[in-house]
Design an enzyme around this catalytic site. Structure first.
Site, PDB file in Angstrom:
ATOM      1  CG  HIS A 216      -2.086   0.860   1.176  1.00 14.31           C
ATOM      2  ND1 HIS A 216      -2.402   1.782   2.154  1.00 14.31           N
ATOM      3  CD2 HIS A 216      -3.061   0.977   0.242  1.00 14.31           C
ATOM      4  CE1 HIS A 216      -3.500   2.427   1.832  1.00 14.31           C
ATOM      5  NE2 HIS A 216      -3.922   1.957   0.682  1.00 14.31           N
ATOM      6  CG  ASP A 223      18.387  12.834  -9.816  1.00 12.41           C
ATOM      7  OD1 ASP A 223      18.359  11.754 -10.447  1.00 12.41           O
ATOM      8  OD2 ASP A 223      18.309  13.949 -10.356  1.00 12.41           O
ATOM      9  CG  HIS A 390      -7.936   8.109   0.191  1.00 10.58           C
ATOM     10  ND1 HIS A 390      -6.669   7.894  -0.299  1.00 10.58           N
ATOM     11  CD2 HIS A 390      -8.472   6.877   0.347  1.00 10.58           C
ATOM     12  CE1 HIS A 390      -6.444   6.599  -0.442  1.00 10.58           C
ATOM     13  NE2 HIS A 390      -7.519   5.958  -0.052  1.00 10.58           N
ATOM     14  CG  ASP A 397       0.855  17.980  22.306  1.00 11.47           C
ATOM     15  OD1 ASP A 397      -0.342  18.002  22.649  1.00 11.47           O
ATOM     16  OD2 ASP A 397       1.727  17.332  22.900  1.00 11.47           O
TER      17      ASP A 397
END
Length: 471
Positions: A216, A223, A390, A397
């Site tokens: 998933h 590079d 999605h 915090d």
């Protein structure tokens, strides 16, 4: 022949066969050492559905992947001699980072830049820019890569770079990207792109299926200097520029030392899928240290520690004033529910944001079954209204974020190969807070004490919850 006539002869044999069947399967399932409730649920299902239950368990049940775990270990070991000296565990870790390192083997590092990308269009634009700028190599790994307008643009950009002499490796999940045909892939292969499939379908897997063991992850490394990861796949379904109903999602563009760890995650997956350990020159360019603390969190069924699950729960436990969670699939286990409700009972600002209409009705129904418990403890639950949500992120915090591919459910924590990034930075946290505030503006809050839903819906939600270990 009437039942009363043949039962005295065949009945004992049928009962004996059924008892033997249960005894053998019970031993098999019990030795998996899963949670008692999940084990008992499977045993009852197999007893009630002797043939159908066995097929369901075989293809969709919990699977130990000892061989795959060994292969993953060999993949990492095969890369060790070529790794830079800084890609090794650190002894100087804070509590959450130490937990993450122990569970994954990936040490905390830094990032010089971490850019939050909101939506598929912004992500695609940034991705195509990085592809166009690549001069040495492109490593690309996706769960879903569709042969649509978005997929065609990315395919053509990769093929163009391969024709320029840039080495392009493309790793795709065989199930998630299964719609790609020879005609679509031909320009890539003709240009010299190296293509590999993660867990491709094979006849021998009818005995040991890998339906649950999917990759998933979404990783792009250009590079060795720029990397992308997050929740957005290559598909029109997640690109609002071509689809007004596209999923709302988040992604990250990263630079600095963290890119090396995403490079390692890709190379381990590539070695696992192909048996080849890339050792090209230029894979590990110098990476200057940055001001942001970052840590890659690879997770999958090859690890017994559920790294993303543990790190998120620990981060929630350590929160001082805020825990905001956004996820498309919310099916928490007991530890995760306890962490969220305990934080709310401590007086923290705890919010959970989920889609009002998911692409999985069963998962949505299971999620709703937890809302009463959460809201009773003081957790604020919100349902995003406009379209499918999605995004997969946790904000703790004012300085801690976890963003990546992992949902807040059993499938992401235990069954799929996932990758998230833990970031400690007030600037990134502020950006995520602003994005979540914008998302909350389009949500309906599920309030404690609201009138109960119709009986049939409540029954459906409670029934879907029984499937939580599978979702």
């Amino acid at each position: 022949m009437a039942l009363s006539e043949w039962w005295p002869e065949l009945g004992p044999w049928l009962v004996g066969t059924w008892v033997l069947y249960l005894a053998v399967l019970a031993g098999w399932i019990v030795l998996q050492k899963r949670e008692p409730i999940a084990t008992l649920s499977w045993l009852l299902s197999l007893a009630a559905l002797p043939v159908l239950g066995l097929l369901i368990y075989h293809f969709f049940g919990p699977q130990r992947i000892v061989r795959q775990r060994r292969r993953r270990s060999l993949a990492r070991r095969g890369l060790q001699s070529a790794l830079p000296a800084d890609l090794h565990p650190s002894e100087d870790c804070a509590t959450v980072a130490r937990l993450a390192q122990a569970a994954t083997g990936y040490a905390p590092c830094t990032a010089t830049d971490a850019r939050l990308l909101v939506g598929g269009q912004a992500t695609l634009d940034a991705l195509l820019e990085a592809i166009a700028a690549a001069r040495h190599h492109l490593h690309v790994e996706y769960y879903i890569f569709e042969p649509d307008r978005t997929g065609t643009r990315v395919r053509d950009a990769l093929a163009a770079k391969a024709r320029e002499g840039v080495r392009v490796r493309l790793l795709l999940d065989a199930l998630g990207s299964g719609r790609l045909g020879r005609a679509f892939l031909a320009p890539l292969l003709e240009a010299g792109v190296e293509l590999a499939w993660f867990h491709p379908a094979r006849l021998r897997w009818l005995w040991r299926p890998r339906i649950n063991l999917r990759n998933h992850r979404k990783i792009v490394v250009a590079d060795g200097r720029v990397a992308f990861t997050g929740g957005i796949n290559v598909t029109d379904d997640e690109n609002e520029a071509v689809n007004p109903r596209a999923f709302h999602d988040l992604h990250l563009r990263l630079e600095g030392e963290i890119v090396r760890w995403l490079q390692l995650a890709f190379l381990e997956d590539w070695h696992y899928a192909t048996g080849v350990a890339p050792r090209d020159d230029g894979l590990w360019p110098p990476a200057p240290p940055g001001r942001m603390v970052a840590q890659a969190l690879p997770a999958g069924p090859d690890s017994p520690w559920e790294p993303v699950h543990r790190v998120k729960v620990e981060a929630i436990h350590q929160a001082n004033h805020r825990v905001w969670l956004v996820t498309p699939y919310f099916v928490p286990g007991e530890a995760a529910r306890m962490a969220l409700t305990s934080a709310a009972l401590r007086g923290l600002d705890v919010r959970v944001v989920v889609p009002a209409r998911s692409d999985s009705r069963v998962v949505s129904a299971a999620a709703r079954s937890y809302f009463d418990e959460l809201t009773a403890a003081g957790v604020r639950v919100f349902e995003y209204q406009p379209r499918m949500l999605h995004s997969k992120a946790l904000l703790v915090d004012d300085d801690t974020c976890i963003i990546g591919s992992a949902n807040f459910d059993h499938r992401s924590f235990r069954l799929n190969f996932e990758l998230s990034v833990l970031l400690h930075d007030a600037g990134v946290a502020a950006g995520l807070e602003a994005e979540l505030q914008a998302t909350l503006a389009h949500c309906r809050e599920v309030r404690a004490g609201s009138p109960p839903a119709p009986f049939l819906r409540r029954l459906g939600d409670a029934s879907a919850r029984l499937l939580s270990p599978l979702l």
